[in-house]
Design an enzyme around this catalytic site. Sequence first.
Site, PDB file in Angstrom:
ATOM      1  N   THR A 205       0.891  -1.158   0.000  1.00  0.00           N
ATOM      2  CA  THR A 205       0.000   0.000   0.000  1.00  0.00           C
ATOM      3  C   THR A 205       0.921   1.197   0.000  1.00  0.00           C
ATOM      4  OG1 THR A 205      -1.884  -0.972   1.168  1.00  0.00           O
ATOM      5  CG2 THR A 205      -1.498   1.319   1.609  1.00  0.00           C
TER       6      THR A 205
ATOM      7  N   ARG B 125     -13.567  -7.363  -2.817  1.00  0.00           N
ATOM      8  CA  ARG B 125     -12.977  -7.264  -1.470  1.00  0.00           C
ATOM      9  C   ARG B 125     -12.496  -5.827  -1.220  1.00  0.00           C
ATOM     10  NH1 ARG B 125      -7.580  -5.761   0.545  1.00  0.00           N
ATOM     11  NH2 ARG B 125      -7.284  -6.848   2.517  1.00  0.00           N
ATOM     12  N   VAL B 126     -12.813  -5.313  -0.043  1.00  0.00           N
ATOM     13  CA  VAL B 126     -12.315  -3.999   0.349  1.00  0.00           C
ATOM     14  C   VAL B 126     -11.466  -4.178   1.595  1.00  0.00           C
ATOM     15  CG1 VAL B 126     -12.959  -1.690   1.135  1.00  0.00           C
ATOM     16  CG2 VAL B 126     -14.315  -2.821  -0.635  1.00  0.00           C
TER      17      VAL B 126
ATOM     18  N   GLY C 248      -0.634  -3.140   5.831  1.00  0.00           N
ATOM     19  CA  GLY C 248      -0.491  -4.499   6.343  1.00  0.00           C
ATOM     20  C   GLY C 248      -1.734  -5.317   6.066  1.00  0.00           C
TER      21      GLY C 248
ATOM     22  N   GLY D 182      -5.099  -6.156   5.852  1.00  0.00           N
ATOM     23  CA  GLY D 182      -6.258  -5.279   5.948  1.00  0.00           C
ATOM     24  C   GLY D 182      -7.368  -5.803   6.842  1.00  0.00           C
TER      25      GLY D 182
END
Length: 297
Positions: free
Chosen positions: A167, A195-196, A218, A220
């Site tokens: 990220t 997927r969120v 990291g 999520g």
Amino acid sequence: MSFPIILAHGGAGAPNRDSDGPETACKHALKFLTDGEIDAALRAVIEAAVVLEDDVRFNAGTGANMRIDGSIQMDAILATSDGRIGSVAAIEKCRNPVRVARLVIDSPHVMLCGDGATQFARHRGVPEHDMTTPKAQDRHAKALERLKTGELRPTEQKWRGRGMHGTIGAVARAADGTFAVSCSTGGTSMMLPGRVGDSPIFGAGTMCGEHGAVCATGDGEEIIRRLASMRVYLRIAGGEHPQQACEAEVATIPAPYVAGFIAVSAAGFGMAATKDEMARAALEYRDGKVSIQRPAS
Ligand code: ASP
């Protein structure tokens, strides 16, 4: 008045030797942080994020991971200490999702997801952009192979499927003492479409308020369960130095999950990650002088 600070990271697990990426992002963002125009902190974290989204080494924007079906859906968020939030989730075919998050701030909403987010970007003039990269294709092929063979990493056992992540993010403090945070991600290496992760969720992957700004990276799902950025923020609000707050939160993340945090407050800044592995840099601008902190590579 405080002196300006900006921090950027390239993801938990992104090698420390890639810290030149976040350093370049901070240096580029400094001019926005110090130009005396309004919204310095917000503009700086956007510009830092764009530099990292455009850097194929990091899993955001160009370089974002593919989902299990080969699609690329990305998440991004911006938030400021005066309460503005703009967030997109599972958005597709946008070179810089963080710029779409900026457009959401000016909309009546806080968060847009999926096709709605992509359509919103198109309506607002953001051109369609094919996000596919050879790196993403390679990671995707390897992830599918691991699924087929069952040779999954310890952290992939559940679906069997999570995996490599990454990220990018930035936090900033402007000279007027205001704060902002940006975060953008391509998610993990094994994900269902739709997927969120934590990144676009205020309080989970990011937090910003009158006491400072926090950005997480990291695993999520674990970061959401813990509302990890909120926890770092509450420590800071309670008087802890950001470095102490970041380290304390990293220490509570149970193995095999990993996490990293960057944070800034009136007291200074902090950066910490599981096993100390997170490409990152911090830039302070004081009395006309720039000082940079990043891991030795
Ligand atoms: N937190 C991101 C996600 O789960 C990935 C990462 O930061 O490594 O989508």
